[in-house]
Design an enzyme around this catalytic site. Structure first.
Site, PDB file in Angstrom:
ATOM      1  N   ARG A  14       0.669  -1.207  -0.050  1.00 39.09           N
ATOM      2  CA  ARG A  14      -0.125  -0.078  -0.081  1.00 39.09           C
ATOM      3  C   ARG A  14       0.749   1.261  -0.165  1.00 39.09           C
ATOM      4  NH1 ARG A  14      -5.429  -0.750   3.315  1.00 39.09           N
ATOM      5  NH2 ARG A  14      -6.117  -2.699   2.607  1.00 39.09           N
ATOM      6  N   CYS A  15       1.964   1.135  -0.012  1.00 40.28           N
ATOM      7  CA  CYS A  15       3.082   2.181   0.330  1.00 40.28           C
ATOM      8  C   CYS A  15       3.559   2.403  -0.921  1.00 40.28           C
ATOM      9  CB  CYS A  15       4.181   1.727   1.305  1.00 40.28           C
ATOM     10  SG  CYS A  15       5.507   3.229   1.363  1.00 40.28           S
ATOM     11  N   SER A  16       3.526   3.797  -1.614  1.00 36.54           N
ATOM     12  CA  SER A  16       4.238   4.158  -2.918  1.00 36.54           C
ATOM     13  C   SER A  16       5.826   3.812  -2.779  1.00 36.54           C
ATOM     14  CB  SER A  16       3.586   5.420  -3.238  1.00 36.54           C
ATOM     15  OG  SER A  16       4.155   6.609  -2.663  1.00 36.54           O
ATOM     16  N   ARG A  43       6.414   0.484  -3.225  1.00 42.07           N
ATOM     17  CA  ARG A  43       6.149  -0.146  -4.809  1.00 42.07           C
ATOM     18  C   ARG A  43       7.483   0.487  -5.534  1.00 42.07           C
ATOM     19  NH1 ARG A  43       0.963   1.582  -3.207  1.00 42.07           N
ATOM     20  NH2 ARG A  43       1.162   3.124  -4.850  1.00 42.07           N
TER      21      ARG A  43
END
Length: 114
Positions: free
Chosen positions: A9-11, A14
Protein backbone atom coordinates in the site's frame (compact mmCIF):
# COMPACT_ATOMS: atom_id res chain seq x y z
CA UNK A 1 19.87 -12.95 -1.49
CA UNK A 2 18.30 -9.52 -1.60
CA UNK A 3 15.32 -9.01 0.68
CA UNK A 4 12.76 -6.21 0.74
CA UNK A 5 10.52 -5.56 3.72
CA UNK A 6 7.54 -4.39 1.74
CA UNK A 7 4.09 -2.87 2.19
CA UNK A 8 2.15 -2.97 -1.07
CA UNK A 9 0.00 0.00 0.00
CA UNK A 10 3.05 2.26 0.26
CA UNK A 11 4.08 4.11 -2.92
CA UNK A 12 7.74 4.32 -1.81
CA UNK A 13 7.77 0.59 -1.17
CA UNK A 14 6.22 -0.13 -4.58
CA UNK A 15 8.80 2.13 -6.25
CA UNK A 16 11.67 0.38 -4.47
CA UNK A 17 10.24 -2.98 -5.52
CA UNK A 18 10.12 -1.79 -9.15
CA UNK A 19 13.79 -0.79 -8.94
CA UNK A 20 14.67 -4.25 -7.65
CA UNK A 21 12.74 -5.84 -10.50
CA UNK A 22 14.61 -3.65 -13.02
CA UNK A 23 17.94 -4.59 -11.43
CA UNK A 24 17.38 -8.23 -12.40
CA UNK A 25 18.91 -10.01 -9.38
CA UNK A 26 16.67 -12.46 -7.52
CA UNK A 27 15.08 -11.11 -4.36
CA UNK A 28 12.68 -12.08 -1.63
CA UNK A 29 9.63 -10.02 -0.67
CA UNK A 30 8.70 -9.95 3.01
CA UNK A 31 5.27 -8.48 3.62
CA UNK A 32 6.22 -7.37 7.09
CA UNK A 33 2.65 -6.47 8.08
CA UNK A 34 1.61 -10.10 7.62
CA UNK A 35 4.93 -11.59 8.75
CA UNK A 36 6.47 -9.13 11.23
CA UNK A 37 10.17 -9.43 11.92
CA UNK A 38 11.08 -10.96 15.26
CA UNK A 39 12.93 -9.02 17.94
CA UNK A 40 16.18 -10.64 16.79
CA UNK A 41 15.51 -9.78 13.15
CA UNK A 42 14.76 -6.17 14.04
CA UNK A 43 17.96 -5.91 16.05
CA UNK A 44 19.91 -7.34 13.10
CA UNK A 45 18.22 -4.90 10.70
CA UNK A 46 19.03 -1.97 12.97
CA UNK A 47 22.64 -3.09 13.12
CA UNK A 48 22.82 -3.36 9.32
CA UNK A 49 21.16 0.05 8.98
CA UNK A 50 23.47 1.57 11.60
CA UNK A 51 20.49 3.20 13.29
CA UNK A 52 19.03 3.36 16.78
CA UNK A 53 15.53 1.91 17.08
CA UNK A 54 13.92 5.35 17.35
CA UNK A 55 14.99 6.23 13.79
CA UNK A 56 13.12 3.24 12.39
CA UNK A 57 9.79 4.34 13.90
CA UNK A 58 6.99 5.84 11.85
CA UNK A 59 5.96 8.71 14.09
CA UNK A 60 2.77 9.51 12.17
CA UNK A 61 1.05 6.25 13.06
CA UNK A 62 -1.80 6.45 15.60
CA UNK A 63 -0.29 3.66 17.68
CA UNK A 64 2.89 5.75 18.07
CA UNK A 65 0.87 8.36 19.94
CA UNK A 66 -1.27 5.80 21.79
CA UNK A 67 1.81 4.07 23.19
CA UNK A 68 3.55 7.39 24.00
CA UNK A 69 6.57 6.32 21.99
CA UNK A 70 7.68 9.94 21.72
CA UNK A 71 8.93 9.60 25.30
CA UNK A 72 12.69 10.13 24.88
CA UNK A 73 13.48 8.02 27.96
CA UNK A 74 12.26 4.81 26.29
CA UNK A 75 15.08 2.39 25.58
CA UNK A 76 15.71 0.65 22.26
CA UNK A 77 14.40 -2.69 23.56
CA UNK A 78 11.05 -1.09 24.43
CA UNK A 79 10.82 0.49 20.97
CA UNK A 80 11.79 -2.78 19.28
CA UNK A 81 9.12 -4.63 21.26
CA UNK A 82 6.55 -2.08 20.08
CA UNK A 83 7.61 -2.52 16.43
CA UNK A 84 7.37 -6.30 16.80
CA UNK A 85 3.84 -6.07 18.18
CA UNK A 86 2.76 -3.26 15.84
CA UNK A 87 4.70 -3.65 12.58
CA UNK A 88 2.97 -0.57 11.10
CA UNK A 89 5.45 1.37 13.22
CA UNK A 90 8.38 0.15 11.08
CA UNK A 91 9.60 2.59 8.44
CA UNK A 92 9.42 1.19 4.93
CA UNK A 93 10.69 -0.10 2.67
CA UNK A 94 13.83 -1.71 4.03
CA UNK A 95 16.10 -3.48 1.55
CA UNK A 96 18.84 -5.85 2.67
CA UNK A 97 21.62 -6.90 0.29
CA UNK A 98 25.22 -8.02 0.63
CA UNK A 99 25.23 -7.69 4.42
CA UNK A 100 23.95 -4.11 4.34
CA UNK A 101 20.52 -2.55 4.67
CA UNK A 102 18.94 0.72 3.65
CA UNK A 103 15.59 2.42 4.09
CA UNK A 104 14.29 3.17 0.61
CA UNK A 105 13.35 6.80 1.17
CA UNK A 106 13.75 7.97 -1.49
CA UNK A 107 13.42 4.63 -3.31
CA UNK A 108 16.61 5.24 -5.28
CA UNK A 109 18.61 4.69 -2.07
CA UNK A 110 18.19 0.94 -2.58
CA UNK A 111 20.55 1.19 -5.54
CA UNK A 112 23.37 2.13 -3.14
CA UNK A 113 23.59 -1.43 -1.78
CA UNK A 114 22.92 -3.47 -4.93
Amino acid sequence: MIRIYHNSRCSKSRSALALLEEHGEPFEIVNYLETPPSTGELKALLSQLGLPARQLLRTGEDVYQELNLDNASLEDNTLIDAMTKYPRLIERPIVVAHGKAVIGRPPEKVLDIL
